[in-house]
Scaffold this active site. Structure first.
Site, mmCIF file in Angstrom:
data_model
loop_
_atom_site.group_PDB
_atom_site.id
_atom_site.type_symbol
_atom_site.label_atom_id
_atom_site.label_comp_id
_atom_site.label_asym_id
_atom_site.label_seq_id
_atom_site.Cartn_x
_atom_site.Cartn_y
_atom_site.Cartn_z
ATOM 1 N N PRO A 205 60.079 40.229 41.182
ATOM 2 C CG PRO A 205 57.963 39.293 41.271
ATOM 3 C CD PRO A 205 59.362 38.996 40.848
ATOM 4 C CD GLU A 426 33.166 38.760 53.406
ATOM 5 O OE1 GLU A 426 33.629 37.996 52.539
ATOM 6 O OE2 GLU A 426 33.440 39.974 53.455
ATOM 7 C CG HIS A 429 32.137 37.963 48.173
ATOM 8 N ND1 HIS A 429 32.094 38.619 46.967
ATOM 9 C CD2 HIS A 429 32.395 38.919 49.110
ATOM 10 C CE1 HIS A 429 32.320 39.915 47.165
ATOM 11 N NE2 HIS A 429 32.498 40.117 48.459
#
Length: 627
Positions: A205, A426, A429
């Site tokens: 990469p 949030e 999550h």
């Protein structure tokens, strides 16, 4: 490494050259300016001045008469048929004479008119050609340097890059160390009949240190190092790129043993598809490169290193044994590699005693070497902005968040309703992740907007190195992605645009489970999707019929819906904890994973919580953005 440059001439040399040019111009231009200062008169005026004895000096030429008066002023007039001119001049007391024509040999005239100019132009051409070759332009260069080699030539130096300066790529260094040993002791290999690879291809990469590894090989081997980018071979006219390749290898053979490094070789090494094109410059350049690497003439002592992040696009003839014999993967570093890279780059900055690279490396899971270098630099800049002379661990942790999500937006003001929505999103999550097994622990939760567009994010970090994920773990990830939207539905009974990024990631993961990982009962172990450019983010393309694609879409929707319902059910069953945690996050704006778990387990939000060191983490941090 230091770039090899021709020695500079002293400044006195250039002053002398400029002075010589000025003097030459002065001598050449003087006759012209002298002619401009002579006044032209008619012949009658000349006769009158002669009779008046106002003439001092007269020079009679073929087509004109030059004379000066008593004051020294210069005049000229035309020549007339005047037999008494000499007597009048003698009576006037003037000094007079006539040019004497000397006969010149025809051979001398021909030499001066034709041969001498050719010799002068040839000498000038040879001089500039030598200068261009000294600069690496090459003997076959055309106008503006096209077709010549433009490689940068480096020689080893004590301050150059060595293997000790490259961290986190132990396997790659081990592969390349053999090349260095061969350049130092070739007889050890030739004695047994072994040959070193003619070419080594570094793949990986962007930002993983492929170019730095190539320079480290040259630094360790103590040999000249030619560096050129693949795009520099591409020219507007056919044949110019091939000429550059010839010049490059010609210079390399002259300085052998040496290393030639071609960066981004995919610019000229792409597969030939046989299509008829008006300009086949790229193909001719590739053909010349193939010939130079393995033609009739061997490149003894010349080792080719090349780097690319698109190995699948290279021509098979370039990758066959005898050309690029060895492929060295330069992957993203693991936890230990990230620690080593951070330590290498941190040598350039002043660190406080509390800095723990292990903690920073865990937070920066999945980062490349270039990103880790940027994290160190961002931490140093943050310390300067804060007026401190040392970089603390808090600076580095904040710089990790800067690299992941951007800078904090100081001027972004959310309304009270928006702030409540982001807080519940949030916490949704984080809570879904904590209530499931096989989920990464929560590291940090924040609702401070970032310049990347995220209004908040939840950072999760894997507890240990993971190279294989089970179906249950992937389903838990999808459920965690949907937890933000589920929290909005449970609390407010409505949805917002904040889950756009979550929806994208959940859909991508669900599709991969069905089309690539064989986790569908209908398709079993059949690949329905292929990935190209895996080092550049990966481009997915379906390899199935339209009817099969329709079945895949239905299964993807069903899989995401099932995990979405599971997330909503978990939050409904723990709604009091959702409210408690969201209120705490709304007040504090940023909380740590330790604070989150303390409140989740029933602890008092106002109680001081020490930041516990979570288990070692690696490979992937899930950052769930609210956009």
């Amino acid at each position: 490494m230091q770039e090899m440059k021709p020695p500079k001439k002293p400044m006195a040399f250039y002053y002398i050259v400029v002075l010589a040019v000025i003097l030459l111009f002065n001598e050449m231009a003087r006759p012209y300016f002298d002619q401009q200062q002579i006044e032209q008169v008619d012949y009658g005026t000349f006769m009158t001045m002669t009779d008046d004895q106002n003439i001092q000096k007269v020079e009679i030429q073929d087509n004109k008469i030059l004379f000066t008066d008593k004051d020294g002023k210069k005049y000229k007039t035309g020549v007339m048929d005047d037999p008494e001119l000499a007597d009048r001049l003698h009576q006037s007391g003037a000094q007079f004479s006539q040019d004497i024509k000397e006969e010149t040999s025809p051979i001398v005239s021909f030499f001066l008119a034709w041969i001498l100019p050719l010799i002068i132009f040839f000498a000038i051409g040879q001089y500039f050609s030598k200068k261009l070759m000294e600069k690496g332009v090459g003997g076959n260069s055309m106008m503006f340097g096209m077709g010549g080699n433009q490689a940068k030539i480096y020689v080893p130096s004590s301050e150059g890059i060595h293997f000790k300066d490259v961290a986190g790529e132990d396997e790659a260094k081990e592969n390349l160390a053999e090349i260095v040993d061969y350049l130092h002791n070739p007889q050890k290999y030739t004695g047994i009949g072994a040959q070193m690879p003619k070419g080594v291809l570094l793949v990986g990469p962007p930002g993983t240190g492929k170019t730095m590894l190539a320079k480290a090989v040259a630094g360790e081997a103590d040999v000249p190092f030619f560096s050129i980018a693949g795009s520099e071979f591409v020219e507007m006219f056919v044949g110019m790129g091939a000429s550059k390749v010839r010049d490059l290898f010609k210079q390399a053979k002259e300085k052998a043993p040496c290393i030639v490094f071609i960066d981004e070789i995919d610019a000229i090494g792409q597969k030939r598809n046989g299509a008829s094109m008006g300009n086949d410059e790229r193909e001719q350049t590739l053909n010349q490169l193939l010939t130079e690497m393995d033609g009739f003439e061997g490149n003894t002592g010349v080792i080719i290193l090349a780097a690319t992040n698109r190995p699948e696009s290279l021509d098979p003839a370039l990758l066959r044994p005898g050309r690029f014999d060895r492929r060295v993967p330069v992957e993203l570093p693991d936890l230990k590699g990230r620690e080593e890279i951070l330590a290498v780059h941190a040598k350039k900055v002043k660190l406080a005693d509390d800095v723990d690279f292990h903690t920073v490396a865990r937070m920066a899971a999945g980062a490349s070497g270039a990103e880790l270098a940027n994290i160190i630099n961002e931490g140093a800049l943050r310390a300067v902005r804060s007026g401190r002379s040392l970089v603390t661990e808090a600076d580095l942790e904040e710089s990790v968040e800067v690299v992941i999500a951007g800078y904090q937006k100081k001027n972004a003001i959310l309304s009270d309703q928006e702030k409540h929505t982001v807080a519940y999103h949030e916490i949704g999550h984080a809570l879904v992740a904590a209530l499931q097994s096989h989920s990464a622990p929560v590291q940090k939760i924040t609702i401070i907007p970032r310049t990347s567009g995220a209004l908040g994010y939840t950072m999760q970090v894997e507890q240990k190195d993971k190279y294989i994920l089970s179906k249950e773990e992937l389903e838990n990830k999808i459920a965690t992605f949907t937890g933000g939207r589920a929290a909005e539905e449970v609390k407010f009974g409505q949805v917002s645009t904040g889950a756009a990024n979550d929806i994208e990631q959940a859909t991508k993961l669900a599709r991969a489970m069905i089309t690539r990982y064989g986790m569908s009962d209908d398709f079993d172990m059949v690949a329905m999707e292929t990935i190209t450019n895996k080092y550049l983010g990966g481009d997915a393309s379906l390899a199935c019929s339209a009817a099969t694609q329709e079945r895949i879409d239905k299964q993807v929707v069903e899989l995401v819906r099932k995990q979405h319902e599971k997330a909503k059910q978990l939050l409904e069953e723990n709604k009091d904890k959702l409210d408690k945690l969201a209120a705490y996050l709304y007040e504090k704006e940023t909380i740590t994973g330790a604070e989150f778990m303390h409140i989740l387990k029933g602890g008092d939000p106002d109680e001081q919580v020490e930041l516990a060191d979570t288990a070692e983490t690696d490979e992937k941090s899930q950052t769930l953005n609210l956009e």
